[in-house]
Design an enzyme around this catalytic site. Structure first.
Site, PDB file in Angstrom:
ATOM      1  N   ILE A 151      -1.736   6.340   8.705  1.00 40.47           N
ATOM      2  CA  ILE A 151      -2.657   5.215   8.841  1.00 40.47           C
ATOM      3  C   ILE A 151      -2.234   4.150   7.838  1.00 40.47           C
ATOM      4  CG2 ILE A 151      -5.074   4.515   8.941  1.00 40.47           C
ATOM      5  CD1 ILE A 151      -5.844   7.397   9.358  1.00 40.47           C
ATOM      6  N   PRO A 152      -1.129   3.447   8.120  1.00 40.53           N
ATOM      7  CA  PRO A 152      -0.704   2.400   7.190  1.00 40.53           C
ATOM      8  C   PRO A 152      -1.778   1.314   7.150  1.00 40.53           C
ATOM      9  CG  PRO A 152       0.941   2.795   8.931  1.00 40.53           C
ATOM     10  CD  PRO A 152      -0.304   3.485   9.331  1.00 40.53           C
ATOM     11  N   HIS A 153      -2.051   0.812   5.975  1.00 42.22           N
ATOM     12  CA  HIS A 153      -3.016  -0.286   5.930  1.00 42.22           C
ATOM     13  C   HIS A 153      -2.615  -1.293   4.865  1.00 42.22           C
ATOM     14  CE1 HIS A 153      -4.501   3.092   3.531  1.00 42.22           C
ATOM     15  NE2 HIS A 153      -5.053   2.231   2.706  1.00 42.22           N
ATOM     16  N   GLY A 154      -3.078  -2.517   5.054  1.00 37.64           N
ATOM     17  CA  GLY A 154      -2.771  -3.567   4.101  1.00 37.64           C
ATOM     18  C   GLY A 154      -3.886  -4.568   4.115  1.00 37.64           C
ATOM     19  N   ARG A 161       0.823  -1.210   0.000  1.00 41.97           N
ATOM     20  CA  ARG A 161       0.000   0.000   0.000  1.00 41.97           C
ATOM     21  C   ARG A 161       0.858   1.262   0.000  1.00 41.97           C
ATOM     22  NH1 ARG A 161      -1.674   4.028  -0.549  1.00 41.97           N
ATOM     23  NH2 ARG A 161      -3.683   5.002  -0.114  1.00 41.97           N
TER      24      ARG A 161
END
Lengths: 574, 157
Positions: B66-69, B52
Site C-alpha cells: 500500500i504505497p502512499h504519499g 514514504r
C-alpha cells in the site's frame, strides 16, 4: 515383596492420574502444579487413598533432585538475549529483592503468628524466593509470550533467587537451632555460595559442551550424560560450599546455548524429565502435608499470604528496580508474578530436619501461602498480562524439527517440516514463487505418504507437508513464510504492531517531514531507534510502545545491540 | 467506515501489468495518478511515494503493498490500484515479492488521520477470497467491479 509392589502400583497410578489431569487443568486454566498438589493431598493420609508419608528426609532428597532437573531445564531454555536484557535487574531482584521480601514478610509473620522476630524472619526467608518451576511452567504451558523485558527478568530472577533464599533459611535455622550468633560472616558465606556456584556452573557447562563435541558416544547417551552431570555438579558444588542450584542453572544455560547438535535430544528428554520432576515433587508434597494441620494457623497464614502478595513483593520489586526505570506496567506485572512454588515448601523442611520446636508451623504456613499464591497469582497471570498489554504476538514455529546431528557442521542444520492447510499462506503456490533472504533448500513435499521431488515443482495443496533444510538460526524467519498459521499471525501482528513499518535508522526529521509531529526539544538528526532507546532508558524489547501525537509506534524487531530496527506504526486507538 | 469507490477511478485500476522493479512500478503508479492530477508532475508524485518508502517499506505482507504519499494539491485521497502479472521484490515485511499495489495519495495535512484509511484498505485486502479474485481478474474493468463490490460489502457491515 508385596509391599514394594504396592508402593510401585500406587506411585505409578498417581503419576498416570496426574498426567491425565493436566488435560483438566488445561481446560480450566488452573495451574497444573496446583492440580498435582491436590492429587497428592487426595492420596494422602486424610484423603481417599490414605497413604501415610511423613519422612522429611526422603521428601528433601526427592525435592532437591527434582529442583536440580527443573533448574537445568530452565537454564537450557534461557536465551542469551534474555540475559542481555535482564541480567542486572534480575540479579537485583534475586538478591536485594529477596532480602526485602524476607524482611517485610518476616516482620509480618512474627506479628501475625506471635513468633519471635528471628522465627518470623525464618518464615520470611522460607517464603522469599519465587519459584522457577512455577514461573517457567506457566509461561510455557499457557503459550503466553510476553514482553521480553518482563519475561526475562522473571525467568532469570526465579532461576537465581533460590540460592539466596536457601542461604537465608540455612543461616537462620543455624542461628535458631544452635544459637549461633548473628555476625558478618553470614555475608561472606553468601558471597562464597554465589562465587563458587557461579564458577562451578560456568566450568561444568564449558566442560560438558567440550565433551559433547569430542566424545564419540551414541546419541542416546548424551541426554543421560546431561542428567547425570547436572545432578553430579549440584552435589559437588554444594560440597565445596557453593550454591548447587545456581551452578546447575548456569550450566544449563551454557549447554542450552552452545548450539550443540545433540541439544534437541537433550532438550526433548529434559522436557519430559522436568515434567516428571514437577509432578513427582508436588505429588510428594501433597502427600507429606496433613491437611487438617493446615487449619491450625489458617487465618494468620492467609493474612501472611496477603501481606506477601500485596505488600512485601510490590515493595521489594519497586525498590530493587529503581535503578532500571522499568515502565510502570512492567513493574506491576513483575510484582504480581511473585509466584511461590515448591521451593518454600522444601525450605520449610529445613527447620523440620533440624529438629527445631514448632517445626510443623513453618511447614503448614508455607504450604498455605504457596497454595494461595498458586491459586490467586497462577490463575490470573494470563488475564493480567493481557490487561497490562504485555502480551506480544507469538513466534511461528515449524510443525516438525529434525536436526541433522549425525553430520558435523559449523552451524546446526535442521530439516523443517511444515504442514499445509486450507489457510496456509503458501497454499497453491509452488517453491519458486517464494523468496527467502536466508539460505534454505527445498526438499520437496510429502503427499499421501509419497515424496514428490523438488524437480517436479509441486504446487502446495492442503494436507501436503513441505520439507526444507536450513540452519537452526534461520528457522524462525523461514517459519514466518511457511508456517500454516502465518496468515493468522500476520493479522495478529498487524493489529498489534500496525500494518506498516518504519525503519529504526530513519531520523526524527524524516518522520516529522511525513507525519508532521512536534518533537519539541529533540535533536532532529537523532534516529528513531535512538529516540525510543532514550524513552525507555535501557534496552528496548519487542512490544515497547511510544506514543507520538496520534501515532502509536511499537517496536517490532530488535538487533543484537538492542536497538529497534523495525517499528510498527498505527493510529492511537480512540 | 471507508468508501473505496469514491477514491478510485476506473482508469486508475489496472490489471495484469508487467514491470520488474519497485522503482518502475511506482513510476507507473505516478503516471496514472498524474492523469487524474494534471497540476502535479509525474516526478512530484513519484517523489511523494518514494519519501514514504524511505521511512520503511509499505509492503504489508501476503504479496500486497500500500504505497502512499502526501500531496499539496489533492483535497481528498486518490487511489491507484495496480496488479502486476509477476510479483516484484518490494522489501515487504514478510520478504515476499508483491503483486498487488494499492497506492493512495493523501492530502498533505491529513497524514495522521489517514492512517485509519490505510488500515481499512489493509483489512479489506486481508480477505484471501478477494485477493485471489484480484489476481485472476482479466480486464481492468473486471478488477474495478470487483473492488467496488467488495468495498461496498465492507461498508455495509
Amino acid at each position: 515383596m508385596d509391599s514394594i509392589n504396592l508402593a510401585i502400583l500406587v506411585g505409578g497410578f498417581l503419576f498416570v492420574i496426574s498426567i491425565i489431569a493436566t488435560l483438566i487443568s488445561a481446560r480450566l486454566g488452573a495451574p497444573m502444579l496446583l492440580v498435582f498438589l491436590i492429587i497428592g493431598m487426595l492420596a494422602g493420609e486424610q484423603g481417599l487413598v490414605g497413604i501415610k508419608f511423613d519422612n522429611p528426609q526422603v521428601a528433601f532428597l526427592i525435592g532437591s533432585i527434582a529442583l536440580v532437573i527443573i533448574l537445568f531445564d530452565g537454564g537450557m531454555r534461557t536465551h542469551p538475549e534474555r540475559f542481555r536484557v535482564a541480567l542486572a535487574p534480575a540479579s537485583m531482584l534475586a538478591t536485594v529483592g529477596v532480602v526485602l521480601t524476607c524482611g517485610i514478610a518476616g516482620v509480618a509473620a512474627a506479628y501475625l503468628l506471635n513468633l519471635t522476630l528471628l522465627q518470623g524472619l525464618l518464615l520470611g526467608a522460607i517464603l522469599s524466593s519465587t519459584d522457577a518451576a512455577a514461573v517457567f511452567s506457566i509461561f510455557q504451558s499457557q503459550g503466553l509470550r510476553i514482553k521480553d523485558r518482563v519475561a526475562s527478568t522473571l525467568e532469570i530472577e526465579s532461576g537465581s533467587n533460590d540460592p539466596m533464599a536457601i542461604m537465608l533459611t540455612l543461616t537462620l535455622v543455624g542461628i535458631l537451632a544452635q544459637g549461633e550468633p548473628v555476625s558478618w560472616s553470614v555475608a561472606i558465606v553468601f558471597l562464597q555460595q554465589a562465587v563458587v556456584g557461579g564458577l562451578m556452573g560456568y566450568g561444568a557447562g564449558r566442560i560438558f559442551v567440550f565433551l559433547c563435541r569430542k566424545l564419540p558416544l551414541s546419541f542416546a547417551f548424551f541426554p543421560l550424560l546431561a542428567v547425570a552431570s547436572c545432578i553430579f555438579i549440584y552435589a559437588v558444588t554444594n560440597f565445596f560450599g557453593g550454591s548447587g542450584f545456581l551452578a546447575v542453572y548456569l550450566m544449563g544455560y551454557l549447554v542450552g546455548n552452545a548450539r550443540l547438535p545433540q541439544i534437541i535430544h537433550i532438550l526433548r528428554m529434559h522436557d519430559g524429565l522436568a515434567w516428571i520432576s514437577q509432578i513427582g515433587m508436588f505429588l510428594m508434597l501433597g502427600l507429606l502435608v496433613v491437611p487438617s494441620n493446615l487449619m491450625n494457623h489458617l487465618v494468620p497464614a492467609l493474612l501472611l499470604a496477603a501481606v506477601l502478595i500485596f505488600i512485601a513483593r510490590p515493595i521489594a520489586v519497586l525498590l530493587s528496580l529503581i535503578p532500571f526505570r522499568f515502565p510502570a506496567r512492567d513493574q506491576l506485572f513483575i510484582s504480581w508474578v511473585g509466584l511461590r512454588g515448591a521451593v518454600p515448601i522444601i525450605l520449610a523442611l529445613f527447620p523440620w530436619l533440624a529438629g527445631m520446636p514448632d517445626e510443623h508451623l513453618y511447614f503448614d504456613v508455607a504450604f498455605v501461602v504457596v497454595i494461595v499464591s498458586l491459586v490467586v497469582q497462577g490463575w490470573s497471570i494470563v488475564p493480567i498480562a493481557r490487561w497490562l498489554k504485555l502480551e506480544v504476538p507469538a513466534e511461528l514455529t515449524p510443525d516438525q524439527v529434525m536436526p541433522l546431528d549425525a553430520v558435523p557442521s559449523n552451524d546446526v542444520m535442521e530439516v523443517l517440516a511444515f504442514k499445509v492447510t486450507d489457510h496456509s499462506p503458501v497454499l497453491s503456490s509452488s517453491w519458486p514463487d517464494l523468496q527467502f533472504k536466508q539460505p534454505v533448500q527445498f526438499l520437496g513435499v510429502v503427499r499421501n505418504g509419497e515424496w514428490i521431488l523438488p524437480e517436479k515443482k509441486p504446487v502446495f495443496n492442503a494436507k501436503d507437508t513441505i520439507m526444507v533444510l536450513t540452519k537452526l538460526k534461520h528457522a524462525r524467519q523461514i517459519s514466518e513464510t511457511l508456517a500454516k498459521d502465518a496468515e493468522k499471525a500476520v493479522l495478529n501482528q498487524s493489529s498489534f504492531f500496525g500494518d506498516f513499518v518504519l525503519n529504526g535508522s530513519i531520523s526524527l526529521s524524516d518522520l516529522d517531514a511525513f507525519y508532521t509531529i512536534n518533537f519539541e526539544d529533540q535533536d532532529p538528526q537523532q534516529t528513531l531507534a535512538g529516540y525510543i532507546t532514550q524513552r525507555f532508558h535501557r534496552r528496548v524489547v519487542i512490544g515497547d510502545q511510544v506514543q507520538l501525537d496520534k501515532l502509536l509506534l511499537t517496536v517490532r524487531q530488535v538487533n543484537e545491540a538492542g536497538e529497534a530496527t523495525q517499528v510498527g506504526i498505527k493510529p492511537v486507538a480512540d | 467506515m471507508m468508501n473505496l469507490t469514491s477514491m478510485l477511478a476506473e482508469n486508475c485500476t489496472k490489471s495484469a501489468v508487467l514491470f520488474n522493479s519497485k522503482k518502475r512500478i511506482l513510476e507507473y503508479i505516478a503516471e496514472l495518478a498524474h492523469q487524474q492530477l494534471p497540476e502535479m508532475t509525474e516526478y512530484g508524485i513519484l517523489e511523494a511515494l518514494l519519501t514514504r518508502e524511505k521511512l520503511g517499506s509499505t509492503g504489508i505482507g501476503g504479496g500486497i503493498a500500500i504505497p502512499h504519499g502526501k500531496l499539496k494539491c489533492v483535497t481528498s485521497p486518490l487511489l491507484v490500484f495496480v496488479v502486476s502479472k509477476e510479483a516484484i521484490p518490494f522489501d515487504a515485511i514478510d520478504n515476499q515479492p508483491v503483486d498487488i499495489f494499492c497506492a493512495i495519495l493523501i492530502p498533505e495535512a491529513q497524514c495522521q488521520a489517514h492512517l485509519s484509511t490505510l488500515a481499512g484498505i489493509a483489512k479489506l485486502l486481508s480477505q484471501k477470497e478477494l485477493t485471489k479474485k484480484i489476481r485472476h481478474a482479466q480486464t481492468n474493468q473486471e478488477l474495478y467491479q470487483l473492488l467496488v463490490q467488495y468495498s461496498e460489502a465492507e461498508t455495509l457491515k
